[in-house]
Design an enzyme around this catalytic site. Structure first.
Site, PDB file in Angstrom:
ATOM      1  CG  ASP A  12      -2.015  -0.962   1.204  1.00  0.00           C
ATOM      2  OD1 ASP A  12      -2.004  -1.833   0.316  1.00  0.00           O
ATOM      3  OD2 ASP A  12      -2.910  -0.878   2.066  1.00  0.00           O
ATOM      4  CG  ASP A  13       0.254   3.811   2.271  1.00  0.00           C
ATOM      5  OD1 ASP A  13      -0.906   3.478   1.943  1.00  0.00           O
ATOM      6  OD2 ASP A  13       0.601   3.991   3.444  1.00  0.00           O
ATOM      7  CG  HIS A  58      -4.300   2.731  -0.598  1.00  0.00           C
ATOM      8  ND1 HIS A  58      -5.157   1.940   0.142  1.00  0.00           N
ATOM      9  CD2 HIS A  58      -3.372   3.180   0.293  1.00  0.00           C
ATOM     10  CE1 HIS A  58      -4.766   1.924   1.404  1.00  0.00           C
ATOM     11  NE2 HIS A  58      -3.697   2.680   1.533  1.00  0.00           N
ATOM     12  CG  HIS A  95      -3.651   7.054   2.890  1.00  0.00           C
ATOM     13  ND1 HIS A  95      -4.010   6.899   4.204  1.00  0.00           N
ATOM     14  CD2 HIS A  95      -3.119   5.871   2.521  1.00  0.00           C
ATOM     15  CE1 HIS A  95      -3.690   5.685   4.604  1.00  0.00           C
ATOM     16  NE2 HIS A  95      -3.148   5.036   3.597  1.00  0.00           N
ATOM     17  CE1 TYR A 118      -4.618   6.324   8.049  1.00  0.00           C
ATOM     18  CE2 TYR A 118      -6.565   6.938   6.782  1.00  0.00           C
ATOM     19  CZ  TYR A 118      -5.319   7.245   7.291  1.00  0.00           C
ATOM     20  OH  TYR A 118      -4.780   8.476   7.036  1.00  0.00           O
ATOM     21  CG  HIS A 135       2.685   0.107   4.255  1.00  0.00           C
ATOM     22  ND1 HIS A 135       2.383  -0.769   5.277  1.00  0.00           N
ATOM     23  CD2 HIS A 135       1.569   0.865   4.055  1.00  0.00           C
ATOM     24  CE1 HIS A 135       1.139  -0.550   5.684  1.00  0.00           C
ATOM     25  NE2 HIS A 135       0.619   0.431   4.970  1.00  0.00           N
TER      26      HIS A 135
HETATM   27 ZN   LIG Z   1      -2.528   3.102   3.232  1.00  0.00          ZN
END
Ligand SMILES: [Zn+2]
Length: 251
Positions: A53-54, A103, A107, A144, A195
């Site tokens: 993610d991210d 995603h 965020h 999250y 991540h």
């Molecule tokens: Zn995230």
């Protein structure tokens, strides 16, 4: 012999029953008209879906190079704002055969956002990815892991994915910790949250893949894992994992 009134009443009842049946059938089958499925070879092998993610970040290309050398596949839930700045990495994720997921653009917390904001964040990111790669995005992950049922309904033509195993790698930026976590907590059918924004995670993951492949694990995309038993995926719920010969888990 029926009189005209009785005939009309019977006709009305038949029409009402037919309408009711149509509404019920439509309700049951509507999600599946937007469902998603893929064919998976050898579904009984031990599978793990690594999800990152991210990103993309400065470390993502090194991760892609490592995954390619190990013939491992993964899923990347990228942010729209980072995709705009890392277009080559986005192209490479697709070119290497990984699953590219969404995603949101920046965020957001979907539990604190309106349906309009959620839809705008997701669909603007889809558009960015489509412009870079020509590919339509079907999967997304709520940041999250936060969402309400109504949040998921804001994006009713895409498949939401959560996870079954959280490495908390963003907090433990320690290669040995993350390596040991991935190896020791590994289990068939898991969706592991990682991540690619952390260098420690990239290094630890590539080392862990070697150990787990030697134990018979395959590293597959989330869509392969969830569809391994031939199930179709539907919008409106968030998938968490899938063991062999079981239904995908979700909530
Ligand atoms: Zn995230």
């Amino acid at each position: 012999m029926l009189n005209l009134k009785e005939t009309t009443n019977k006709t009305n009842i038949i029409i009402a029953l037919a309408l009711t049946a149509f509404i019920i059938i439509s309700y049951i089958f509507t999600p599946y008209s937007k469902s998603f499925g893929v064919e998976v070879e050898n579904p009984s092998r031990k599978m793990i879906a690594l999800t990152f993610d991210d990103g993309p970040s400065d470390y993502t290309q090194a991760l892609l190079d490592g995954l390619k050398s190990k013939n491992a596949k993964a899923t990347f839930f990228v942010l729209g704002k980072k995709a705009q700045k890392n277009t080559e990495t986005i192209k490479n994720i697709i070119a290497d055969g990984h699953l590219l997921g969404n995603h949101t653009y920046s965020h957001i917390d979907m539990m604190k956002s309106s349906k309009n904001t959620i839809a705008s964040q997701i669909y603007s990111t889809n558009k960015i990815i489509k412009e870079i790669t020509g590919t339509d995005v079907k999967f997304y992950r709520p940041p999250y892991g936060h969402y309400f049922g109504t949040s998921l309904n804001a994006v009713n033509d895409m498949i939401a994915v959560k996870w079954s195993n959280d490495s908390i790698d963003w907090k433990h930026q320690d290669e040995e910790y993350v390596f040991n976590y991935i190896v020791n907590k590994a289990h068939d059918g898991e969706i592991l949250l990682l991540h690619d924004t952390k260098e420690t995670t990239v290094k630890a993951t590539l080392r862990a893949i070697d150990v787990l492949e030697a134990q018979g694990y395959s590293f597959v995309r989330v869509d392969e894992l969830l569809c391994r038993n031939g199930d179709k995926l539907a919008p409106g719920i968030a998938y968490r994992g899938c063991k062999f010969n079981k239904k995908p888990t979700w909530f």
